[in-house]
Design a protein around this motif. Structure first.
Motif, short mmCIF file in Angstrom:
data_model
loop_
_atom_site.label_atom_id
_atom_site.label_comp_id
_atom_site.label_asym_id
_atom_site.label_seq_id
_atom_site.Cartn_x
_atom_site.Cartn_y
_atom_site.Cartn_z
N VAL A 134 47.34 12.83 -37.46
CA VAL A 134 46.44 13.32 -36.34
C VAL A 134 47.35 14.32 -35.75
N ASP A 135 48.48 13.93 -35.33
CA ASP A 135 49.60 15.16 -34.85
C ASP A 135 49.74 16.32 -35.45
N SER A 136 49.73 16.34 -37.01
CA SER A 136 49.78 17.60 -37.73
C SER A 136 48.55 18.23 -37.73
N ALA A 137 47.30 17.41 -37.80
CA ALA A 137 46.03 18.16 -37.90
C ALA A 137 45.52 18.71 -36.39
N GLU A 138 46.25 18.35 -35.48
CA GLU A 138 46.18 18.81 -34.13
C GLU A 138 46.92 20.09 -34.17
N VAL A 139 47.82 20.38 -34.64
CA VAL A 139 48.44 21.76 -34.65
C VAL A 139 47.54 22.75 -35.64
N VAL A 140 46.99 22.30 -36.52
CA VAL A 140 46.06 23.11 -37.50
C VAL A 140 44.73 23.30 -36.77
N LEU A 169 51.92 22.34 -42.72
CA LEU A 169 51.30 21.25 -42.36
C LEU A 169 50.33 20.73 -43.59
N MET A 170 49.49 21.64 -44.11
CA MET A 170 48.53 21.26 -45.13
C MET A 170 49.25 20.66 -46.23
N ALA A 171 50.29 21.31 -46.71
CA ALA A 171 51.27 20.71 -47.78
C ALA A 171 51.85 19.28 -47.30
N GLY A 203 46.93 18.12 -48.48
CA GLY A 203 45.59 18.94 -48.42
C GLY A 203 45.65 20.40 -49.09
N SER A 204 44.31 20.99 -48.62
CA SER A 204 44.40 22.27 -49.11
C SER A 204 43.61 23.15 -48.07
N TRP A 205 43.83 24.50 -48.07
CA TRP A 205 43.13 25.28 -46.81
C TRP A 205 42.86 26.63 -47.49
N PHE A 255 41.83 17.43 -46.18
CA PHE A 255 42.96 16.48 -46.48
C PHE A 255 42.52 15.25 -46.31
N PRO A 256 43.17 14.22 -47.01
CA PRO A 256 42.96 12.77 -47.16
C PRO A 256 43.16 12.09 -45.71
#
Length: 176
Positions: free
Chosen positions: A72-78, A140-142, A146-148, A161-162
């Motif tokens: 979640v922390d990584s996704a928050e930055v994304v 962050l996606m790496a 995941g991919s973007w 991302f999973p």
């Protein structure tokens, strides 16, 4: 496009069009699990809305999809970077944020409604105050496995991302 994912063609007009409470793990009569409710929100294109999008997105990931906190922390930055870019570089009046859960993956889309050349990550100079956002999204996606990318017309930034990952090479091989 990944099997099972559909992309909406326009930004929703209401502030929140679906429930944020979801129904993770609720069994149906046949014993199958129901996927969490998706999120579709639209914001006035204003810098103050980036934090609102971030709060909605992370609350949904944490509470509805039960994504592990480190992810979640990584996704928050994304979310912050993609919504922030849409606010700064978009030209329409609204920015849309869509989040879906399916097949153990999260799909996030940010729609700025502004066709443009597809942006690419770049390296900013040491003294630059901007220009690192897409580079950070890429890293962050790496990390998330995941991919973007962007739609061909540049209006929608997306990432997939999973929810969980067995091991993360950027985390010393430990589970994330």
């Amino acid at each position: 496009m990944r099997k099972g994912w559909a992309m909406a063609s326009s930004v929703p007009t209401s502030i929140i069009t679906t429930s944020l409470t979801g129904c993770r793990g609720v069994p149906t009569a046949g014993g199958a699990r129901i996927a969490p409710s998706p999120v579709d929100v639209s914001f006035v294109r204003d810098a103050s809305r980036v934090s609102q999008a971030r709060r909605i997105g992370t609350a949904w990931l944490r509470n509805t999809c039960r994504v592990p906190e480190a992810r979640v922390d990584s996704a928050e930055v994304v979310i912050s970077e993609l919504v922030g870019n849409a606010v700064v570089h978009g030209t329409s009046d609204a920015v849309g944020l869509r989040m879906r859960y399916a097949h153990g993956e999260i799909r996030l889309e940010v729609d700025d409604g502004s066709p443009s050349e597809v942006p690419r990550p770049r390296r900013a100079g040491a003294e630059a105050e901007q220009g690192r956002g897409l580079w950070l999204v890429d890293a962050l996606m790496a990390e998330l496995g995941g991919s973007w990318g962007f739609t061909d017309d540049g209006t929608v930034a997306w990432c997939v991302f999973p929810v969980t990952r067995e091991t993360c090479p950027m985390n010393g091989g430990r589970a994330v």
